[in-house]
Write an enzyme that holds these catalytic residues in place. Structure first.
Site, PDB file in Angstrom:
ATOM      1  N   HIS A 183      13.239 -28.818   5.620  1.00 43.64           N
ATOM      2  CA  HIS A 183      11.776 -28.387   5.603  1.00 43.64           C
ATOM      3  C   HIS A 183      10.705 -29.689   6.020  1.00 43.64           C
ATOM      4  CE1 HIS A 183      12.260 -30.646   1.876  1.00 43.64           C
ATOM      5  NE2 HIS A 183      13.143 -29.838   1.305  1.00 43.64           N
ATOM      6  N   HIS A 190      11.500 -25.330   8.182  1.00 41.55           N
ATOM      7  CA  HIS A 190      11.120 -24.277   7.165  1.00 41.55           C
ATOM      8  C   HIS A 190      10.159 -24.541   6.449  1.00 41.55           C
ATOM      9  CE1 HIS A 190      15.529 -22.405   6.765  1.00 41.55           C
ATOM     10  NE2 HIS A 190      15.503 -22.831   8.090  1.00 41.55           N
ATOM     11  N   GLU A 210      10.847 -23.639  -1.147  1.00 40.53           N
ATOM     12  CA  GLU A 210      11.212 -24.767  -0.708  1.00 40.53           C
ATOM     13  C   GLU A 210      11.635 -25.799  -1.861  1.00 40.53           C
ATOM     14  OE1 GLU A 210      12.595 -24.720   2.199  1.00 40.53           O
ATOM     15  OE2 GLU A 210      11.304 -23.136   2.910  1.00 40.53           O
ATOM     16  N   ASP A 214       7.418 -18.938   6.121  1.00 42.58           N
ATOM     17  CA  ASP A 214       8.658 -17.922   5.969  1.00 42.58           C
ATOM     18  C   ASP A 214       8.422 -16.862   5.366  1.00 42.58           C
ATOM     19  OD1 ASP A 214       9.879 -20.125   7.136  1.00 42.58           O
ATOM     20  OD2 ASP A 214      11.472 -20.520   5.745  1.00 42.58           O
ATOM     21  N   ASP A 257       8.571 -17.055  -1.231  1.00 43.82           N
ATOM     22  CA  ASP A 257       9.763 -17.948  -1.141  1.00 43.82           C
ATOM     23  C   ASP A 257       9.458 -19.309  -1.481  1.00 43.82           C
ATOM     24  OD1 ASP A 257      12.153 -18.703   0.815  1.00 43.82           O
ATOM     25  OD2 ASP A 257      10.356 -19.968   2.093  1.00 43.82           O
TER      26      ASP A 257
END
Length: 233
Positions: free
Chosen positions: A57, A149, A9, A154, A7
């Site tokens: 985030h 997030h 960001e 995640d 994942d």
């Protein structure tokens, strides 16, 4: 093949508009279990972060000023995911950003096989919400600590969701099951025993079934295939 849940960001939604990765995380799955092998880095994006992204985030440029740039992180990331199948939620988003960053760093683009868990979830649950929070609720994965997030958190949640979504496919994937599942295997992996519990339909259930077939027969003007099969039997 190794499997890695990944994942990112970012500073915004589109790398074509100059947005950059600010956090990347990956967790290795080992034998359908989350292993202790992880990769996690914060990254200095060298640009401002959109307010909308920061609200998701919680990361700011001030917080990331002393973190390494993506080009410095890339070699270790590529080594960690080399030869692995990547498991990503909404994969085009993350792959698009990763390839944009790799291109800026003058490095080869990703060619790993990818499982997009968002696509899998839509196929399993059409018409329903399939974001990570919804999937955590559906597969009873505790996400109560997910107030913002974060790439590492995640990936941990997505790993559990992915295992939940694919649970029951072990036999299709050729994975070994225990004797409690009713299956025993020889040393060569051949099944030598299969115990299946059969629950016959009750008389009430059979009556409802017959009534349903009659309704289908009338609605289809005598074209109910199930009734034809019953007649043949």
């Amino acid at each position: 093949m190794r499997q890695i849940v990944l994942d990112t960001e970012t500073t915004g939604l589109d790398p074509k508009q100059g947005h950059r990765i600010i956090e990347v995380a990956a967790i290795e799955l080992n034998g359908r279990k989350v292993s202790e092998r992880t990769f996690h880095r914060y990254i200095n994006p060298e640009r401002e972060i959109d307010e909308g992204a920061a609200a998701v985030h919680g990361l700011t440029l001030d917080r990331l000023q002393d973190e390494p740039k993506f080009a410095e992180v890339a070699p270790a990331l590529l080594e960690f995911i080399a030869g692995a199948e990547l498991i990503i939620h909404n994969a085009p988003f993350d792959i698009g950003f990763l390839n944009a960053e790799l291109a800026l760093a003058g490095l080869p683009l990703l060619n790993n096989p990818v499982i997009d868990t968002l696509k899998v979830a839509k196929e399993l649950h059409p018409g329903k919400k399939n974001n990570l929070n919804a999937l955590c609720d559906r597969y009873q994965v505790d996400n109560s600590h997910r107030t913002l997030h974060g790439a590492l958190l995640d990936t941990e949640l997505l790993a559990e969701v992915y295992l939940g979504m694919t649970r029951g496919q072990e036999s299709l994937l050729g994975e070994e099951r225990s004797e409690e599942d009713g299956v025993q295997f020889t040393a060569s992996g051949e099944a030598i025993c299969l115990s299946v519990r059969v629950l016959p339909a009750s008389e009430d259930e059979l009556a409802l079934h017959r009534a349903q077939l009659e309704d289908i027969e009338k609605a289809s003007k005598g074209s109910c295939l199930w009734k034809r099969l019953e007649t043949q039997v």
